[in-house]
Design a protein around this motif. Sequence first.
Motif, PDB file in Angstrom:
ATOM      1  N   SER A   1       0.831  -1.205   0.000  1.00  0.00           N
ATOM      2  CA  SER A   1       0.000   0.000   0.000  1.00  0.00           C
ATOM      3  C   SER A   1       0.864   1.253   0.000  1.00  0.00           C
ATOM      4  O   SER A   1       2.083   1.194   0.211  1.00  0.00           O
ATOM      5  N   ARG A   2       0.240   2.395  -0.189  1.00  0.00           N
ATOM      6  CA  ARG A   2       0.964   3.666  -0.103  1.00  0.00           C
ATOM      7  C   ARG A   2       1.486   3.889   1.313  1.00  0.00           C
ATOM      8  O   ARG A   2       2.493   4.568   1.507  1.00  0.00           O
ATOM      9  N   GLU A   3       0.826   3.330   2.295  1.00  0.00           N
ATOM     10  CA  GLU A   3       1.313   3.429   3.678  1.00  0.00           C
ATOM     11  C   GLU A   3       2.674   2.742   3.815  1.00  0.00           C
ATOM     12  O   GLU A   3       3.536   3.200   4.566  1.00  0.00           O
TER      13      GLU A   3
ATOM     14  N   TYR B   1       7.686  13.564  10.272  1.00  0.00           N
ATOM     15  CA  TYR B   1       6.396  13.625   9.599  1.00  0.00           C
ATOM     16  C   TYR B   1       5.527  12.430   9.967  1.00  0.00           C
ATOM     17  O   TYR B   1       6.028  11.339  10.252  1.00  0.00           O
ATOM     18  N   GLY B   2       4.228  12.646   9.925  1.00  0.00           N
ATOM     19  CA  GLY B   2       3.280  11.577  10.174  1.00  0.00           C
ATOM     20  C   GLY B   2       2.777  10.981   8.874  1.00  0.00           C
ATOM     21  O   GLY B   2       3.021  11.508   7.777  1.00  0.00           O
ATOM     22  N   MET B   3       2.047   9.896   8.988  1.00  0.00           N
ATOM     23  CA  MET B   3       1.524   9.211   7.809  1.00  0.00           C
ATOM     24  C   MET B   3       0.654  10.135   6.962  1.00  0.00           C
ATOM     25  O   MET B   3       0.756  10.170   5.731  1.00  0.00           O
ATOM     26  N   ASP B   4      -0.197  10.921   7.608  1.00  0.00           N
ATOM     27  CA  ASP B   4      -1.084  11.821   6.868  1.00  0.00           C
ATOM     28  C   ASP B   4      -0.302  12.871   6.088  1.00  0.00           C
ATOM     29  O   ASP B   4      -0.723  13.287   5.002  1.00  0.00           O
ATOM     30  N   ASP B   5       0.826  13.329   6.648  1.00  0.00           N
ATOM     31  CA  ASP B   5       1.646  14.324   5.955  1.00  0.00           C
ATOM     32  C   ASP B   5       2.124  13.799   4.606  1.00  0.00           C
ATOM     33  O   ASP B   5       2.108  14.514   3.598  1.00  0.00           O
TER      34      ASP B   5
ATOM     35  N   PRO C   1      11.630 -11.168  -1.875  1.00  0.00           N
ATOM     36  CA  PRO C   1      10.760 -10.208  -2.570  1.00  0.00           C
ATOM     37  C   PRO C   1       9.445  -9.977  -1.838  1.00  0.00           C
ATOM     38  O   PRO C   1       8.780 -10.922  -1.413  1.00  0.00           O
ATOM     39  N   GLY C   2       9.103  -8.708  -1.663  1.00  0.00           N
ATOM     40  CA  GLY C   2       7.852  -8.339  -1.025  1.00  0.00           C
ATOM     41  C   GLY C   2       7.905  -8.208   0.480  1.00  0.00           C
ATOM     42  O   GLY C   2       6.921  -7.819   1.108  1.00  0.00           O
ATOM     43  N   GLU C   3       9.074  -8.512   1.101  1.00  0.00           N
ATOM     44  CA  GLU C   3       9.160  -8.517   2.564  1.00  0.00           C
ATOM     45  C   GLU C   3       9.791  -7.265   3.162  1.00  0.00           C
ATOM     46  O   GLU C   3       9.784  -7.088   4.380  1.00  0.00           O
ATOM     47  N   ALA C   4      10.363  -6.377   2.320  1.00  0.00           N
ATOM     48  CA  ALA C   4      11.064  -5.203   2.853  1.00  0.00           C
ATOM     49  C   ALA C   4      10.129  -4.248   3.586  1.00  0.00           C
ATOM     50  O   ALA C   4      10.533  -3.585   4.545  1.00  0.00           O
ATOM     51  N   ALA C   5       8.890  -4.163   3.148  1.00  0.00           N
ATOM     52  CA  ALA C   5       7.938  -3.263   3.801  1.00  0.00           C
ATOM     53  C   ALA C   5       7.716  -3.663   5.259  1.00  0.00           C
ATOM     54  O   ALA C   5       7.621  -2.805   6.149  1.00  0.00           O
TER      55      ALA C   5
END
Length: 382
Positions: free
Chosen positions: A156-158, A183-187, A299-303
């Motif tokens: 996700s973008r998060e 910065y926060g997530m909303d920022d 792959p895919g685990e860095a987040a």
Amino acid sequence: MSDRVAIVGVAQTRFSPKRADANVAELAYEVIEKVLNDTGLSIEKDIDNTISCSHDIWDGQTISNIGITDVAGGHLRTEEKMAMDGSTAAYYGTVGILSGEYECTLLLAHTKMSQTNRHIVNNDAFEPIYSRQLGLDFTSAGALQARRYMHAHNLSREDTARVVMKNLGAAMANPLSCRFGYYGMDDVLSSEMEADPLTTMDIAPDVDGAVAMIVASESKAKKITDTPVWIQGLGSCYDDYFLGDRDLAECMALEKAAAQAYKMAGISNPVKDLDLIELSDEFSYQELLWLEGLGVCKPGEAAKLTESGFTSREGELPVNPSGGVLSGVPANVMGLNRVAEAALQLMGKAGERQVQNAKRAVAQGHTGFCGQHQCVIVLGNQ
């Protein structure tokens, strides 16, 4: 021939959105003078080779190193130009010393991004008949790669926003950075959309600056400094030129470059064998994708690693404790900046951004759209 090559000195400008007070040559002189003063070396007596990194289109003239040849000591002496990322200049300089051709090389990377428009400059990198006519640039290509990578691993973008939050927070401790803050997530998520899914905060800002470095043979390095940083492994690789010939959720070139560097350095497990990583996060998603290409995780685990704090400065494997490229580092310069920041960590000279007990690091740089060319350098202080 030299058995080992060491980094013996590093100098960097403060990175700024616009250095109106200095032209390209003056930026170069600023860091060259500093690194020479810090090491006590002389261009006339000690430096036998200079390698600069710049690009004609960014500098606005053909053979762009003409503008810095005199301040880099190239008058009637060897001065070579790399029209790629600064990490490749470090690679090339190391090979020259290992070959026995040189003993002490001055490296320089400089760019004033404020002089032109990044979208026009980067469009020129694409194939001229079809791709360039579409108006593609590194940002739009990066958005394509981000979307493909995120779709492949259900991210996700998060997930990418956490990279921004981590790195700009780390940049608070880096006096050279021009973009920093807690910065926060909303920022991040609410910042202006540039190319879906990339917002302004997901993209490294345009800045001006320069980095200089001196590398030397083992015998010369030990006479110059008590804190040499040894270049233990090198790797580089190009991927396909056409975007459509690649799966953008993968980074084959980085995997191959890392494998070369790790084999040379004797690294079998990056997580256990490394103390930190400085990589080129030109876009937020790239930190995640490049970590996977460097073999830190599958792959895919860095987040998940980022979310857990594993890659924070206080984590098990700090990634971009300097704040990375997202905090503001110029094109062409960013790779040499990664090497410089990793070297400062291993010298114990990173100031407030210092990682404790850092002994081994990896620096990664890339050039071209979507990480087309990759360069990996393993550094150690022993």
